[in-house]
Design a protein around this motif. Sequence first.
Motif: not given
Ligand SMILES: C[S@@+](CC[C@H](N)C(=O)[O-])C[C@H]1O[C@@H](n2cnc3c(N)ncnc32)[C@H](O)[C@@H]1O
Length: 225
Positions: A111-114, A116-119, A130-140, A143-145
């Motif tokens: 499941v790919c969020g966008r 502010e994220g998902v409910d 839940e999987i993070s691909i690293g300590d940075y924020i992507l727009t969605g 790319l992580a998937a």
């Molecule tokens: C802009 S981010 C939301 C960030 C959220 N507001 C927070 O501060 O934790 C939108 C979506 O991008 C995806 N995403 C962003 N960074 C990611 C990361 N490092 N690893 C995996 N998914 C990421 C997630 O699916 C997330 O729901």
Amino acid sequence: MRIDIISIFPKMFSAVLDESIIKRAQKKGKVKIFVHDLRDYALDRHRKVDDRPFGGGSGMVIQVEPIFRAIQAIKKKIKGKSKVILLCPQGKKFSQERARKLSKCKNLIFVCGRYEGVDERVRLYLVDEEISIGDYILTGGELAAMVVVDSLVRLIPGVLGDKNSLNFESFEGNLLEYPQYSRPSQFKNWPVPEVLVSGAHDKIQAWRKLESLKRTRQRRPDLLK
Ligand SMILES: C[S@@+](CC[C@H](N)C(=O)[O-])C[C@H]1O[C@@H](n2cnc3c(N)ncnc32)[C@H](O)[C@@H]1O
């Protein structure tokens, strides 16, 4: 293996899934990958899947209902158990070890969020990991998937032509891989280690082992612990 991906930008995936090793893996029948447009599971004719956060604040949140409907519809098509994975910067950090574990699963749903994220109820009630691909924020999460899918598909037996390339690569046995060189052996004044062109197999193996250790100690001493 079957992989299902839920996203509001399904077109993003073709660049990765329809090329190279992942494309071949699908052709060989090693993996089936389906990308679903979350908007197909929206409740209204505007195909809306996001709304403002309760309590106020900036941005929009992907709603729980379309995600629930998408997961339900996918699960109906799947035979056997499945694991639902949310891409999320707050999740456990992805690693080669995790890729290896996932490569043994039969069915994976990403499941790919966008925005502010998902409910939060998606995490609480619908997701197994839940999987993070690293300590940075992507727009969605797209790319992580793709990162996660790419790394696990190449680990499915029979996907890579030479299975030895898996045994000797970085993070196997907690080591980084040794340096690699190829033709030409003479270029500018940049030498290739003599041992590699000596033809002495045992010496080459010993050199590689040593370089692998040296490199790991220099760059990633944490792996040796
Ligand atoms: C802009 S981010 C939301 C960030 C959220 N507001 C927070 O501060 O934790 C939108 C979506 O991008 C995806 N995403 C962003 N960074 C990611 C990361 N490092 N690893 C995996 N998914 C990421 C997630 O699916 C997330 O729901």
